[in-house]
Design an enzyme around this catalytic site. Sequence first.
Site, short mmCIF file in Angstrom:
data_model
loop_
_atom_site.label_atom_id
_atom_site.label_comp_id
_atom_site.label_asym_id
_atom_site.label_seq_id
_atom_site.Cartn_x
_atom_site.Cartn_y
_atom_site.Cartn_z
N HIS A 149 -29.48 39.61 -21.79
CA HIS A 149 -29.89 40.37 -20.70
C HIS A 149 -28.69 40.53 -20.01
O HIS A 149 -27.95 39.58 -19.31
CB HIS A 149 -30.75 39.28 -19.97
CG HIS A 149 -31.45 40.06 -18.59
ND1 HIS A 149 -32.44 39.45 -17.75
CD2 HIS A 149 -31.01 41.22 -18.22
CE1 HIS A 149 -32.67 40.20 -16.85
NE2 HIS A 149 -31.75 41.41 -16.98
N ARG A 159 -24.41 37.68 -13.89
CA ARG A 159 -24.21 36.52 -13.65
C ARG A 159 -24.19 35.62 -14.87
O ARG A 159 -23.52 34.46 -14.77
CB ARG A 159 -25.41 35.97 -12.89
CG ARG A 159 -26.76 35.96 -13.65
CD ARG A 159 -28.09 35.33 -12.56
NE ARG A 159 -28.22 36.11 -11.77
CZ ARG A 159 -29.37 35.93 -11.08
NH1 ARG A 159 -30.51 35.03 -11.56
NH2 ARG A 159 -29.70 36.76 -10.13
N HIS A 206 -27.96 31.80 -21.48
CA HIS A 206 -27.40 30.58 -20.87
C HIS A 206 -26.38 29.84 -21.49
O HIS A 206 -25.66 28.81 -20.75
CB HIS A 206 -28.79 29.74 -20.36
CG HIS A 206 -29.38 30.35 -19.64
ND1 HIS A 206 -29.33 30.87 -18.38
CD2 HIS A 206 -30.95 30.76 -19.89
CE1 HIS A 206 -30.23 31.53 -17.96
NE2 HIS A 206 -31.34 31.54 -18.59
N GLY A 225 -35.03 31.23 -24.84
CA GLY A 225 -33.69 31.03 -24.44
C GLY A 225 -33.50 29.65 -23.85
O GLY A 225 -32.99 28.74 -24.48
N HIS A 226 -33.97 29.79 -22.67
CA HIS A 226 -33.29 28.53 -22.01
C HIS A 226 -33.36 27.17 -22.52
O HIS A 226 -32.77 26.03 -22.51
CB HIS A 226 -33.99 28.65 -20.47
CG HIS A 226 -33.56 27.50 -19.41
ND1 HIS A 226 -34.37 26.47 -19.36
CD2 HIS A 226 -32.64 27.59 -18.84
CE1 HIS A 226 -33.64 25.73 -18.35
NE2 HIS A 226 -32.49 26.47 -18.08
N ARG A 243 -27.29 41.38 -16.69
CA ARG A 243 -27.90 41.64 -15.28
C ARG A 243 -27.10 42.41 -14.46
O ARG A 243 -25.83 42.65 -14.79
CB ARG A 243 -28.17 40.32 -14.75
CG ARG A 243 -29.19 39.55 -15.36
CD ARG A 243 -29.46 38.20 -14.59
NE ARG A 243 -30.28 38.60 -13.41
CZ ARG A 243 -31.86 38.26 -13.18
NH1 ARG A 243 -32.47 37.49 -14.31
NH2 ARG A 243 -32.42 38.74 -12.18
N THR A 275 -36.28 36.09 -14.43
CA THR A 275 -37.28 36.96 -14.60
C THR A 275 -38.41 36.41 -14.08
O THR A 275 -39.16 36.07 -14.90
CB THR A 275 -37.14 37.95 -15.65
OG1 THR A 275 -35.74 38.08 -15.95
CG2 THR A 275 -37.68 39.04 -15.66
N GLU A 322 -43.62 43.17 -24.27
CA GLU A 322 -43.55 41.54 -24.28
C GLU A 322 -44.10 41.01 -23.14
O GLU A 322 -44.06 41.37 -22.10
CB GLU A 322 -41.77 41.41 -24.28
CG GLU A 322 -41.76 39.78 -24.35
CD GLU A 322 -40.44 39.47 -24.37
OE1 GLU A 322 -39.49 40.32 -25.06
OE2 GLU A 322 -40.01 38.50 -24.01
N HIS A 334 -40.65 33.62 -22.32
CA HIS A 334 -40.47 33.01 -20.80
C HIS A 334 -40.87 31.78 -20.85
O HIS A 334 -42.03 31.41 -20.72
CB HIS A 334 -40.67 33.92 -19.72
CG HIS A 334 -39.68 34.01 -18.60
ND1 HIS A 334 -39.76 32.97 -17.71
CD2 HIS A 334 -38.60 34.52 -18.39
CE1 HIS A 334 -38.72 32.75 -16.93
NE2 HIS A 334 -38.13 33.96 -17.26
N GLU A 353 -31.76 43.23 -23.14
CA GLU A 353 -32.64 43.33 -21.84
C GLU A 353 -31.90 43.68 -20.53
O GLU A 353 -30.72 43.55 -20.38
CB GLU A 353 -32.91 41.77 -21.46
CG GLU A 353 -34.18 41.45 -22.07
CD GLU A 353 -34.58 39.80 -21.73
OE1 GLU A 353 -34.18 39.79 -20.54
OE2 GLU A 353 -34.96 38.96 -22.68
N ASN A 393 -32.41 33.90 -27.32
CA ASN A 393 -31.91 34.29 -26.11
C ASN A 393 -30.53 33.69 -25.81
O ASN A 393 -30.92 32.14 -25.48
CB ASN A 393 -32.87 34.40 -24.90
CG ASN A 393 -32.03 35.06 -23.66
OD1 ASN A 393 -30.96 34.59 -23.33
ND2 ASN A 393 -32.99 35.91 -23.00
N1 PXP Z 1 -38.20 37.37 -22.77
C1 PXP Z 1 -37.71 38.24 -21.59
C2 PXP Z 1 -38.03 39.58 -21.34
C3 PXP Z 1 -36.88 37.43 -20.73
O1 PXP Z 1 -36.51 38.01 -19.45
C4 PXP Z 1 -36.48 36.17 -20.73
C5 PXP Z 1 -35.53 35.40 -20.07
O2 PXP Z 1 -34.36 36.08 -19.75
C6 PXP Z 1 -36.84 35.45 -22.02
C7 PXP Z 1 -37.71 36.16 -22.70
C8 PXP Z 1 -36.74 34.01 -22.64
O3 PXP Z 1 -36.91 33.25 -21.55
P1 PXP Z 1 -36.42 31.49 -21.48
O4 PXP Z 1 -35.06 31.74 -21.33
O5 PXP Z 1 -37.08 31.09 -20.21
O6 PXP Z 1 -36.97 31.04 -22.76
#
Ligand code: PXP
Length: 248
Positions: free
Chosen positions: A47, A53, A14, A220-221, A49, A105, A155, A198, A74, A11
Amino acid sequence: MSENRLRLGVNIDHVATVRNARGGVYPDPLRAATLAEQAGADGITAHLREDRRHISDADIDGLMEVLSVPLNFEMAATPEMQQIALRHKPHAVCIVPEKREERTTEGGLEVAREENKLAHFIAPLRDAGCRVSIFIAADRRQIEAAHRIGAEVIELHTGAYCDAHAEGKLDEAAQELEGLRDMSAFAHSLGLEVHAGHGLTYDTVKPVAAFPEVRELNIGHFLIGESIFLGMTPAIQEMRRLMDEARG
Ligand code: PXP
């Protein structure tokens, strides 16, 4: 490719967050996506949004053009996002809940209460050839509802497990993990493809990656953060290594 191999979706939201902090064009999420792909990502997640953002409409246009791995788009279940998805027809669409005031999220989608509405919402996306995934908590009711509305993928939200782990609440983390394990098996038994994500980090990924029913993790993050220290390629390769190790 082995049936047992777990896919890694990276992802890149960021990277766009950092770009938008200054309002310019650096760092470029498209460059990150290309690099992630070269580092072994099996897919890219972004994603868009409602408040734009991080990822922008132009980023989605660009990703559709440059990617050779699938894009997991997303989005919230809004008419605007449905139109955008139908215009691009990405490989996958992941429906997520969205609140303006949240930082990320926070929870899974309430499918059971919105069953009819969501069934109508996803039908044209499926007809357009997108694989529809629903982001939900590890909750039997929500999984059954996702199955009934015709989603092909769910998911599972791993945030509660990761938060408990980060706060040192290890009993709670173990309990969350047990719920994720049971619900992965349950969703799989209904014929749903199971993804998870997530909040996953190097410290939390392995137990989730070890669930045999899980086919894909979206991360992602943490990876974008770790890229600051290691560089994006080694950061992704290390996640890949841990996932493969967990899979045995
Ligand atoms: N999966 C979904 C559906 C999400 O909304 C997100 C965050 O945007 C992630 C995975 C990835 O989460 P993270 O950025 O915390 O790894």
